[in-house]
Design a protein around this motif. Structure first.
Motif, PDB file in Angstrom:
ATOM      1  N   MET A   1       8.530  -6.281   1.620  1.00  0.00           N
ATOM      2  CA  MET A   1       8.550  -7.414   0.728  1.00  0.00           C
ATOM      3  C   MET A   1       7.662  -7.082  -0.462  1.00  0.00           C
ATOM      4  N   THR A   2       8.173  -7.265  -1.640  1.00  0.00           N
ATOM      5  CA  THR A   2       7.443  -6.956  -2.856  1.00  0.00           C
ATOM      6  C   THR A   2       6.770  -8.212  -3.376  1.00  0.00           C
ATOM      7  N   THR A   3       5.512  -8.073  -3.761  1.00  0.00           N
ATOM      8  CA  THR A   3       4.774  -9.193  -4.314  1.00  0.00           C
ATOM      9  C   THR A   3       4.778  -9.080  -5.827  1.00  0.00           C
ATOM     10  N   VAL A   4       5.167 -10.153  -6.492  1.00  0.00           N
ATOM     11  CA  VAL A   4       5.224 -10.192  -7.948  1.00  0.00           C
ATOM     12  C   VAL A   4       4.368 -11.363  -8.403  1.00  0.00           C
ATOM     13  N   ARG A   5       3.518 -11.116  -9.373  1.00  0.00           N
ATOM     14  CA  ARG A   5       2.674 -12.181  -9.911  1.00  0.00           C
ATOM     15  C   ARG A   5       3.486 -13.086 -10.824  1.00  0.00           C
ATOM     16  N   LEU A  92      -2.275  -9.927  14.271  1.00  0.00           N
ATOM     17  CA  LEU A  92      -2.580  -9.560  12.889  1.00  0.00           C
ATOM     18  C   LEU A  92      -1.634  -8.515  12.307  1.00  0.00           C
ATOM     19  N   ALA A  93      -0.830  -7.876  13.126  1.00  0.00           N
ATOM     20  CA  ALA A  93       0.118  -6.872  12.631  1.00  0.00           C
ATOM     21  C   ALA A  93       1.218  -7.566  11.831  1.00  0.00           C
ATOM     22  N   PRO A  94       1.666  -6.951  10.724  1.00  0.00           N
ATOM     23  CA  PRO A  94       2.748  -7.566   9.964  1.00  0.00           C
ATOM     24  C   PRO A  94       4.061  -7.540  10.760  1.00  0.00           C
ATOM     25  N   ALA A  97      10.164  -8.259  10.114  1.00  0.00           N
ATOM     26  CA  ALA A  97      11.022  -9.006   9.185  1.00  0.00           C
ATOM     27  C   ALA A  97      10.392  -9.103   7.800  1.00  0.00           C
ATOM     28  N   ALA A  98       9.070  -9.062   7.728  1.00  0.00           N
ATOM     29  CA  ALA A  98       8.379  -9.157   6.447  1.00  0.00           C
ATOM     30  C   ALA A  98       8.484  -7.853   5.648  1.00  0.00           C
ATOM     31  N   ASN A  99       8.818  -6.767   6.320  1.00  0.00           N
ATOM     32  CA  ASN A  99       8.902  -5.473   5.630  1.00  0.00           C
ATOM     33  C   ASN A  99      10.198  -5.303   4.845  1.00  0.00           C
ATOM     34  N   GLY A 100      11.109  -6.219   5.001  1.00  0.00           N
ATOM     35  CA  GLY A 100      12.293  -6.216   4.172  1.00  0.00           C
ATOM     36  C   GLY A 100      13.473  -5.641   4.804  1.00  0.00           C
TER      37      GLY A 100
END
Length: 100
Positions: A1-5, A92-94, A97-100
């Motif tokens: 998942m990419t974070t964009v400001r 605490l591990a990601p 599904a969040a990795n895309g």
């Protein structure tokens, strides 16, 4: 998942050749689409409890008389701390599904 400001998105919209009325509409849609993660106390409580379940038995083991520590006490406390450490790592591990 990419974070964009949000500021990066706004500057990209501003620098585009889109109609100014449409720019405002797009900015409003982007602003409404971004939702912050909920700040729930349950995760903090669980992490604190698991941390205590790791360190309290180990601290009690080392604080006691280590020369006379019974084998039964070690066999009882070490699995509790190990299980709590595994639970904390899993919490605490990601998620995959969040990795895309």
């Amino acid at each position: 998942m990419t974070t964009v400001r949000l500021s990066s998105v706004n500057s990209a919209i501003d620098s585009s050749g889109i109609d100014p009325a449409k720019k405002a509409e797009i900015k409003e849609a982007v602003r409404n689409a971004t939702t912050p993660l909920p700040d729930t106390w349950i995760y903090r409580i669980v992490v604190l409890a698991l941390g205590l379940a790791i360190f309290v038995p180990l601290a009690g083991l080392f604080a006691g008389d280590t020369a006379n520590a019974s084998k039964e006490l070690v066999q009882m406390l070490l699995p509790i701390a190990t299980a709590a450490l595994g639970a904390l790592a899993g919490l605490l591990a990601p998620s995959p599904a969040a990795n895309g």
